[in-house]
Design an enzyme around this catalytic site. Structure first.
Site, short mmCIF file in Angstrom:
data_model
loop_
_atom_site.label_atom_id
_atom_site.label_comp_id
_atom_site.label_asym_id
_atom_site.label_seq_id
_atom_site.Cartn_x
_atom_site.Cartn_y
_atom_site.Cartn_z
NE ARG A 15 -2.96 -0.39 3.35
CZ ARG A 15 -3.85 0.10 4.20
NH1 ARG A 15 -5.09 0.36 3.81
NH2 ARG A 15 -3.52 0.33 5.45
CG ASP A 16 3.68 4.36 1.40
OD1 ASP A 16 3.35 5.11 0.46
OD2 ASP A 16 4.36 4.75 2.37
CB ILE A 17 4.96 0.25 -3.91
CG1 ILE A 17 4.69 -1.08 -3.19
CG2 ILE A 17 6.13 0.09 -4.88
CD1 ILE A 17 4.11 -2.14 -4.09
#
Length: 205
Positions: A15-17
């Site tokens: 969810r935070d690449i």
């Protein structure tokens, strides 16, 4: 991509690449870091879940935020994340973020440059993102197509899994056709001719 594919195989979304969360080791090994926003696939977000509590900070296009139910980094989050639709998040959301990271590599800038979350998320939700070749016309059309498919606005138009994205990237690296774009007959002839021309040189090495 392989690291994220492994996480998905274990039922976890990152969810935070983004570029800042990908590190290269001294021997070429890849580390995907900062799993603070990671979430098991299939779970719904609740305020009582301690694993979902994140630092609330001033919104910035390159910083992770939890702002009014929107969790992630505005410049690299998927449209569903930008809309706060956490129940729709799946592997395709991380596929989008990987595509956005590839976009950064190709264009030399994030897909969205606005620093205020409302403006950035609005652009992401609309798909208002210039193609990478608008910054560098010399970029491979097939590689741009891979990037744009990974970042498709509609979930069903993206690669369904990271493994599918990996396959297309590996085909491109091997100078083979990719699923993201149907090349013209002329392009195919030129590509094959170029590869064939290299064989005599390869045989002498």
């Amino acid at each position: 991509c392989h690291a994220v594919a492994y996480a998905h195989s274990r039922g976890v979304l990152h969810r935070d690449i983004k570029p800042q969360n990908i590190m290269l080791g001294a021997y070429g090994e890849t580390f995907v870091v900062d799993w603070g926003l990671a979430k098991p696939i299939g779970r719904t977000r609740t305020d009582e879940d301690p694993c979902e509590q994140t630092l609330r900070i001033s919104p910035d296009a390159n910083l992770s935020v939890d702002y009014g139910g929107i969790v992630g980094t505005p410049a690299y989050m998927s449209p569903c994340q930008a809309a706060g639709k956490h129940h729709l998040l799946g592997p395709e959301s991380d596929v989008y973020s990987l595509g956005a990271t590839l976009y950064f590599i190709l264009a030399g800038r994030p897909p969205v440059r606005e620093h205020l979350l409302p403006e950035a998320s609005d652009k992401v939700r609309r798909g208002d993102i210039p193609p990478p070749r608008s910054f560098d016309p010399q970029l491979s059309k097939n590689l741009e197509a891979i990037c744009r498919k990974a970042m498709a606005l509609r979930i069903e138009d993206r690669y369904p899994t990271v493994r599918d994205l990996v396959d297309d990237l590996e085909h491109w690296l091997a100078d083979e056709p990719v699923s993201a774009r149907k090349e013209s007959r002329t392009e195919r002839i030129i590509r094959i001719a170029w590869r064939t021309r290299s064989w005599p040189w390869a045989m002498t090495v």
